[in-house]
Design a protein around this motif. Structure first.
Motif, short mmCIF file in Angstrom:
data_model
loop_
_atom_site.label_atom_id
_atom_site.label_comp_id
_atom_site.label_asym_id
_atom_site.label_seq_id
_atom_site.Cartn_x
_atom_site.Cartn_y
_atom_site.Cartn_z
N GLY A 117 0.86 -1.18 0.00
CA GLY A 117 0.00 0.00 0.00
C GLY A 117 0.89 1.23 0.00
N GLN A 118 0.65 2.16 -0.97
CA GLN A 118 1.62 3.25 -1.16
C GLN A 118 1.49 4.34 -0.10
OE1 GLN A 118 0.76 4.05 -5.29
NE2 GLN A 118 2.48 2.80 -5.99
N THR A 119 0.27 4.61 0.37
CA THR A 119 0.08 5.65 1.37
C THR A 119 -0.40 5.01 2.67
OG1 THR A 119 -2.27 5.97 0.92
CG2 THR A 119 -0.72 7.18 -0.48
N PRO A 120 -0.25 5.72 3.81
CA PRO A 120 -0.77 5.19 5.06
C PRO A 120 -2.25 4.84 4.96
CG PRO A 120 0.67 7.04 5.51
CD PRO A 120 0.52 6.96 4.01
N SER A 121 -3.00 5.66 4.23
CA SER A 121 -4.44 5.36 4.15
C SER A 121 -4.69 4.13 3.29
CB SER A 121 -5.17 6.62 3.69
OG SER A 121 -5.97 6.37 2.59
N ASP A 122 -3.90 3.93 2.23
CA ASP A 122 -3.96 2.66 1.48
C ASP A 122 -3.70 1.48 2.40
OD1 ASP A 122 -4.39 3.77 -1.00
OD2 ASP A 122 -2.35 3.48 -1.76
N ARG A 123 -2.73 1.66 3.31
CA ARG A 123 -2.29 0.52 4.12
C ARG A 123 -3.31 0.14 5.20
NH1 ARG A 123 2.87 3.18 3.16
NH2 ARG A 123 3.08 3.97 5.30
N GLN A 124 -4.27 1.06 5.45
CA GLN A 124 -5.39 0.68 6.33
C GLN A 124 -6.35 -0.28 5.63
OE1 GLN A 124 -7.11 4.50 7.68
NE2 GLN A 124 -6.31 3.88 9.69
N ILE A 125 -6.29 -0.27 4.32
CA ILE A 125 -7.24 -1.05 3.52
C ILE A 125 -6.67 -2.41 3.12
CG2 ILE A 125 -8.30 -1.08 1.21
CD1 ILE A 125 -8.86 1.88 1.56
N THR A 126 -5.33 -2.51 3.07
CA THR A 126 -4.69 -3.68 2.45
C THR A 126 -5.22 -5.01 2.99
OG1 THR A 126 -2.73 -2.37 2.05
CG2 THR A 126 -2.47 -4.76 1.95
N ALA A 127 -5.26 -5.17 4.31
CA ALA A 127 -5.67 -6.46 4.87
C ALA A 127 -7.13 -6.76 4.51
CB ALA A 127 -5.48 -6.47 6.38
N LEU A 128 -7.98 -5.74 4.59
CA LEU A 128 -9.39 -5.95 4.23
C LEU A 128 -9.53 -6.30 2.76
CD1 LEU A 128 -10.58 -3.05 6.44
CD2 LEU A 128 -11.77 -5.27 6.42
N ALA A 129 -8.73 -5.63 1.92
CA ALA A 129 -8.81 -5.90 0.48
C ALA A 129 -8.30 -7.30 0.17
CB ALA A 129 -8.01 -4.85 -0.28
N ASP A 130 -7.21 -7.69 0.82
CA ASP A 130 -6.69 -9.05 0.63
C ASP A 130 -7.74 -10.08 1.05
OD1 ASP A 130 -4.22 -8.47 -0.46
OD2 ASP A 130 -3.14 -8.58 1.44
N GLY A 131 -8.35 -9.84 2.22
CA GLY A 131 -9.37 -10.77 2.71
C GLY A 131 -10.56 -10.83 1.76
#
Lengths: 371, 371
Positions: B55-69
């Motif tokens: 995830g390129q930005t901190p806000s992207d990285r809040q989403i990564t696990a949910l998106a992977d799931g």
């Protein structure tokens, strides 16, 4: 990077080789998926009026094995080269076998061991011809028996090198009569024992035909002489294939009396030719309907042959198709490996009765709709 | 009708019970099909600029696990609630895992151990919350650690009673930093060892963050105190689940440094709490890309932890997708159980490299077309 997992080369082991290797072995899917073999044959015994219910007329009965083979191979189609002949009651057992072939994705090999009409392109030619009527005492030439034995033997070698076990089924109309003759010729009393496609087994008719055939045999004839006199081509091919395959892999002979006769014949050949006989590798597998047939004594025949006999508990009482429920009234009972395919469903997928009935019902739905 | 086959009640045995029973057991498909578990968690450590490439930005990285799931659960969809964030280079490892979930029909359980945004309805709530940044030395409360441990333990009991083995994967962005901290807190030197989503592992940044967190810990803190200070919720849940499940079934911890840290943590808890530890039941499984990462030393970390470590030889050199070939240039490397799912493909289906690449390529084709 210590190296690769020995049994699964695609898995590397970075550390902990002993634990990692043993763990991988324990969690590996063993290659227990079998192939299904169906050997089609013909004996002119099938043309005798009333001998079999697997086809209402003699000319229907020339088609039955080809139609069964076509249905196993192609399933439900808009049209058939050899359509399944209408039965007096009940659906063809090929429906059961095909439903399980589809549900389990079983690899399928259909062999022509000697048929009266042209085979389909996807059936494997073994260079055989139909047997004459067993009453002639000259059902097959010794050369044909030797040829079919070689063919069965080499296919047994090929298939057992590719699959961990084999289900071997057959379709020979009139084959319970040649089975009775083969057992008797090998010294195994089988009168009133063999099953039948009739609802009530026609023992008297069979017995008188078999007596005529056996009268041509010299006393203590060797097994090849016996089968040549009164047998059928499937018996030779399946016995050779099972005997060879069982040297290295398991074999389920899928059928009733006919497969018990093949088992007895294979063992007799092994003794006569001093070939290794591996009793732990071969069982005969059939249906409850045949085991419970009060007009035959398949269980007693298996005991006399000393042949392990297993069967599926499959019960169609709750099927939505009357033609399947007819099995519970004693119609049809078994054929083209139906019992063996059901046993494979229990062994490989753990399916119980409701799942099995559902699988066959769904194919029968499509069959009823012609799609 | 002697009775039924003991292990497969749907099969009756008519004669030859000893041979028939042993034959059936040998030809039965053992229930070796595992379930895949994916535990999603979050640590505010992930919000530190530059800490992770997932995830390129901190806000992207809040989403990564949910998106992977979401991608594991739903595969390719016309639209997503949480879309996979764009990566600098390479495709999400969720593509690999999902391709194998589909190809093997793996049962999947996705758990929310503590996420910063609302979970999807099909994710299982464990009542956790995201961890604070490890530099606080107060990542999770002791109550939260105890709660997550209980949740992991009871799910481990439930799943191990239903499946013969478990693949346990995770997604925690910033999780290699909490893994480094957890190893160090347990006395295992891990500096410069842990992997990273960056192409070149950012050891210096991680080490200075971990030092800040560890400074809050008393000497010889027990493992629960350690994880509460500097860990993340996934570590607690997966360690408990694996420890409980391994009492009766096999466990593949699917991941790299994070799973090695979980392994070390689980063993430390077992020793501290005097719970049985079954080393033969648990391995860590990852990818060749992580093993070969010259900027990390995952192999050395596994040796220090004395943890069996296996990996898939999967090689995307011949993939038709540049985003998959990027793995061969050191991008992405591993995530959401990609390595463990590939190992399952080798173990369960015997797939080799060309088949594996084809399976992932075909999902990537559909991904590229959005269908």
């Amino acid at each position: 990077m210590v190296g690769n997992c020995q049994s699964v080369p695609m898995i590397g082991v970075a550390t902990g080789a002993a634990i990692a290797g043993a763990w991988s072995d324990r969690h590996r899917q063993p290659p227990t998926f079998p192939a299904l073999v169906c050997v089609l044959g013909f004996t002119e015994t099938a043309l005798i009026p009333g001998i079999s219910a697997a086809g209402q007329t003699p000319s229907d009965r020339q088609i039955t094995a080809l139609a069964d083979g076509e249905f196993l191979l192609r399933g439900i189609q808009p049209q058939y080269h050899y359509a399944l002949p209408p039965l007096t009651a009940g659906a063809s057992p090929a429906l059961i076998s095909r439903a399980l072939i589809e549900a389990l994705a079983l690899p399928l090999y259909v062999f022509d061991a000697g048929l009266p009409l042209p085979r389909l392109p996807e059936m494997i030619d073994l260079g055989g011809t139909p047997a004459r009527c067993l009453t002639t005492g000259q059902a097959m030439t010794p050369q044909m028996v030797a040829h079919l034995w070689e063919q069965g033997w080499s296919w047994g070698a090929k298939l057992s090198s590719q699959y961990p076990w084999l289900i071997i089924a057959e379709c020979v109309v009139g084959g319970t009569t040649t089975a009775l003759a083969l057992c008797e010729s090998l010294g195994i009393p089988a009168r009133d024992c063999v099953g039948s496609s009739h609802r009530q087994s026609n023992h008297t008719q069979k017995w008188s035909l078999v007596q005529k055939g056996l009268a041509h045999l010299p006393p203590q004839a060797d097994p090849f002489t016996c089968v040549a006199a009164i047998g059928d081509p499937m018996q030779v091919v399946v016995a050779a294939m099972a005997l060879r395959a069982s040297q290295t892999c398991g074999v389920l002979l899928a059928g009733g009396s006919q497969m018990i006769a093949v088992y007895a014949f294979g063992r007799a050949i092994a003794q006569w030719r001093q070939l290794p006989w591996r009793p732990e590798q071969i069982v005969v597998g059939t249906t409850r309907w045949l085991i419970e047939d009060q007009t035959a004594q398949i269980h007693r025949l298996a005991e006399r042959v000393q042949c392990p006999l297993i069967y599926t508990q499959l019960d169609f009482s709750l099927s939505r198709h009357p033609a399947l429920r007819a099995y519970e009234q004693g119609f049809v009972k078994e054929g083209v490996g139906a019992g063996g395919c059901a046993i494979a469903g229990h062994l490989l997928a753990g399916w119980r009765n409701s799942e099995m009935v559902d699988i066959v019902d769904r194919l029968a739905d499509r069959w009823a709709k012609g799609m």
